[in-house]
Every structure is written in structure tokens, then in C-alpha cells.
Design an enzyme around this catalytic site. Structure first.
Site: not given
Ligand code: NAI
Length: 336
Positions: A171, A198
Site C-alpha cells: 500500500d 490492508h
Molecule cells: P499462489 O497461489 O501463486 O501461491 C501460494 C502458494 O502457497 C502456493 O505455491 C501454494 O502451494 C502455497 N501453499 C498453500 N497452502 C500452503 C501451506 N499450508 N503451506 C505452505 N504453502 C502453502 O498465490 P500468491 O499470488 O503467491 O498469493 C499468496 C497470498 O498473498 C494470497 O493470500 C494473496 O491474497 C496474498 N497477497 C498479499 C498481498 C499483501 O499486500 N499483503 C498482496 C498480494 C497478494
């Protein structure tokens, strides 16, 4: 203040020859994902990192093998799905982008049911294996995930509120970049503090505290605030079902981690917004809040107050507090 250092931090990340002490053991949980992969890459470049453990329920050993060939000094190791505890062994900083991301039309809250269990389980393992580690939560909805992790640590008897961070840096990055674009300046000169939480209305950029924004008023101001609050939707829509922000988030995550490493190493004056256990609005039932915090050897060293706000910012703050209260309650209720 922060974004200037964000730009500086990235340039220090790029310079492998930095003299910073290479002294932090880091574990990434969710390292195989859209954020996890580029974040692991950036952490491999950070001169503070000594050991980088990459864990995911799928794909982490491959990411680790790839990243480990980069010629910076840190050691990288990948862990299989059943090796969570081994991945956490000795961790001083744990960064968590594990969980599902949004698809078009979804709010961050729509991710709650899936991601709440992920954070509960990962925090349970972290509290057992590396209870003194600093844990940085990227997983959405951050507003609810940080309360969940905090409660898990509390139940395990190892809760230290100074060491649990919700990463709201994206942000700050967006507010700074969008403002710089409007006023035609280098973002390094237009840092913006963002407070609240957020997600959507809980995100409150404090443009009144940045002189470069002084001329932005009325509809233009409202549009700018809205773009910061809902900037994530632009990425979700543009990716059309393929996920949400990953690259800018990896940058934001690595920038926050770098600030944390520098604070842990004893550098003074490392200040950046983060969503943490906060006394600022505790009396109103809001236990967690993002504001500027100073980082130090024990994690959160000091929580800054918001400073002066305009009447418009007060209105945005009010809406943010209403949203936060519900998000925090929802997080706590999940564990009851
Ligand atoms: P993605 O689906 O590409 O990757 C998520 C990964 O987490 C996958 O590789 C999956 O296998 C893994 N995963 C799922 N359950 C797991 C577990 N129990 N233990 C270990 N790994 C596990 O998703 P992406 O795009 O990387 O996003 C991840 C998270 O970050 C989402 O919740 C998204 O909303 C959040 N996010 C947060 C932001 C922020 O500003 N804080 C900004 C953008 C996304």
C-alpha cells in the site's frame, strides 16, 4: 520517509558487494507460489540473509535449486511438503506468502476460510519450532490473519506481539508511486505513509503529510485515495483469473524484510508502516492497526502515532476502524 528508504533498500539489494553483515536465517513459507518465487529471488540478493529455507506444499525444492545458483553468499535449501518443521528450524525471520490469491470479483475477505486454516497450521508449527522468530504475514486477508497467528502464539504460550507483522508495504509502494506519477516527481521524493489495515476501505494513505500532494484536492484527491485502496483490483482484473499482485508484492515483501533485517542488526531509525498489535485504538476494541513502527533488535521497538490528520483523513480513518474491528473479530472467532 519510508519510500525513499524503499528505493535505497532496493539499490542495496542490487549491490551484492554491500558490507552489511550476513547474519539472518530466513524461512519462506509458500515459496513455490506467484509471490513466493520472486520474493525468494529478492531475498537471495539481500546481503543480510545468511540462510534461506524455502518451503511449500509443492514445488519448493525446484525453486530452491534454481535460486541457489545465484552467486550471492547465502545458502539456499528447499523443503518438501512433509518437512515444515525442518524448514523452520533455527529461523529468525519467517515470511509467509502461503495461501490462495484473489480472482476477479473476489474481495480479500473471500479468501478467509481457506487461508485462515493455512495460517493457523503454519503459525502452530512456527510457535513450536521457532517461537522467537519474527513472522511477516503476507497472506490475505492480512487484517484477519495477523490476529489468527497472534492467538495461535498466545495459546502456545509464546506470544510476543513485537514479533508478528502484517505486511502492508504494498500500500505504501502504491501510494508513493501513484502520487509520483501525478506530480511528475521521482517516487524517492514522494514517500507516503499509509495506515489502518490492508484491504479496501481499511487502507488510509496520509497524503496531507507529504508536501508533494498539497495541490491534489477535491475529486482528484478522492480518486487518488480510491486508487490506493483498490489498486490491487487493477492487477486482479488485468491478470484475468491468473491471480493477484505477485511481482510488486514480492518487491514490497523484500523491502519490508530488509527493513526488519536492518532493525534486527541494530540499525537505528528504521521506520516503516506495518500492521501490528497496537495500542493506538485499543480502547475502541481495535487491537491491531498499521502505522509507522520503528524496527529494532526485538522487532517492534516503537509504535508511532498518526500525527495530524485532515478532516477528510479522519473520515477515511473512521471507515477503516469500522472495517478493522469486524476483520479482527472474524479472525479471533475462527479459533474459538
Ligand atoms: P499462489 O497461489 O501463486 O501461491 C501460494 C502458494 O502457497 C502456493 O505455491 C501454494 O502451494 C502455497 N501453499 C498453500 N497452502 C500452503 C501451506 N499450508 N503451506 C505452505 N504453502 C502453502 O498465490 P500468491 O499470488 O503467491 O498469493 C499468496 C497470498 O498473498 C494470497 O493470500 C494473496 O491474497 C496474498 N497477497 C498479499 C498481498 C499483501 O499486500 N499483503 C498482496 C498480494 C497478494
Amino acid at each position: 520517509m519510508f519510500a525513499r528508504s524503499a528505493a535505497r533498500q532496493l539499490s542495496s539489494v542490487r549491490q551484492f558487494s554491500s558490507s552489511a553483515a550476513r547474519n539472518t536465517n530466513v524461512t519462506v513459507l509458500g515459496a513455490g507460489g506467484g509471490i513466493g518465487q520472486p520474493l525468494s529471488l529478492l531475498l537471495k540478493l539481500d546481503p543480510h540473509v545468511k540462510r534461506l529455507n524455502l518451503y511449500d506444499i509443492r514445488g519448493a525444492p525446484g525453486v530452491a535449486a534454481d535460486v541457489s545458483h545465484i552467486d550471492s553468499a547465502s545458502e539456499v535449501k528447499g523443503f518438501e511438503a512433509d518437512q515444515l518443521e525442518a524448514a523452520l528450524e533455527g529461523a529468525e525471520v519467517i515470511v509467509v506468502p502461503a495461501g490462495v490469491p484473489r480472482k476477479p470479483g473476489m474481495s480479500r475477505d473471500d479468501l478467509f476460510s481457506t487461508n485462515a486454516s493455512v495460517i493457523r497450521d503454519l503459525a502452530t508449527a512456527a510457535a513450536r519450532v521457532a517461537p522467537k522468530a519474527n513472522i511477516c504475514i503476507i497472506t490475505n486477508p492480512v487484517n484477519s490473519m495477523v490476529p489468527i497467528a497472534s492467538r495461535v502464539y498466545e495459546k502456545a504460550g509464546v506470544y510476543d506481539p513485537k514479533r508478528i507483522f502484517g505486511v502492508s508495504t504494498l500500500d505504501v509502494v502504491r501510494a508513493t508511486r501513484f502520487l509520483a506519477g501525478i506530480v511528475g516527481q521521482d517516487p524517492a521524493n514522494t514517500p507516503v505513509t499509509v495506515v489502518g489495515g490492508h484491504s479496501g476501505e481499511t487502507i488510509v494513505p496520509l497524503f496531507s503529510q507529504q508536501a508533494a500532494a498539497a495541490g491534489i484536492t477535491g475529486e482528484a484527491y478522492k480518486k487518488l485515495v480510491h486508487r490506493v485502496q483498490f489498486g490491487g483490483d487493477e492487477v486482479v482484473q488485468a491478470k484475468a483469473g491468473a491471480g493477484s499482485a505477485t511481482l510488486s508484492m514480492a518487491y514490497a515483501g523484500a523491502t519490508f524484510a530488509n527493513a526488519l533485517f536492518r532493525g534486527l542488526a541494530g540499525e537505528k531509525g528504521v521506520i516503516t508502516p506495518s500492521y501490528v498489535r497496537s495500542p493506538l485504538f485499543e480502547s475502541e476494541g481495535i487491537d491491531f492497526f498499521a502505522s509507522n513502527i520503528e524496527l529494532g533488535p526485538n522487532g517492534v521497538e516503537k509504535i508511532h502515532s498518526l500525527g495530524e490528520l485532515t478532516a477528510e483523513e479522519q473520515e477515511y480513518l473512521k471507515a477503516a476502524k469500522d472495517g478493522l474491528k469486524k476483520n479482527i473479530q472474524k479472525g479471533f472467532a475462527f479459533l474459538e
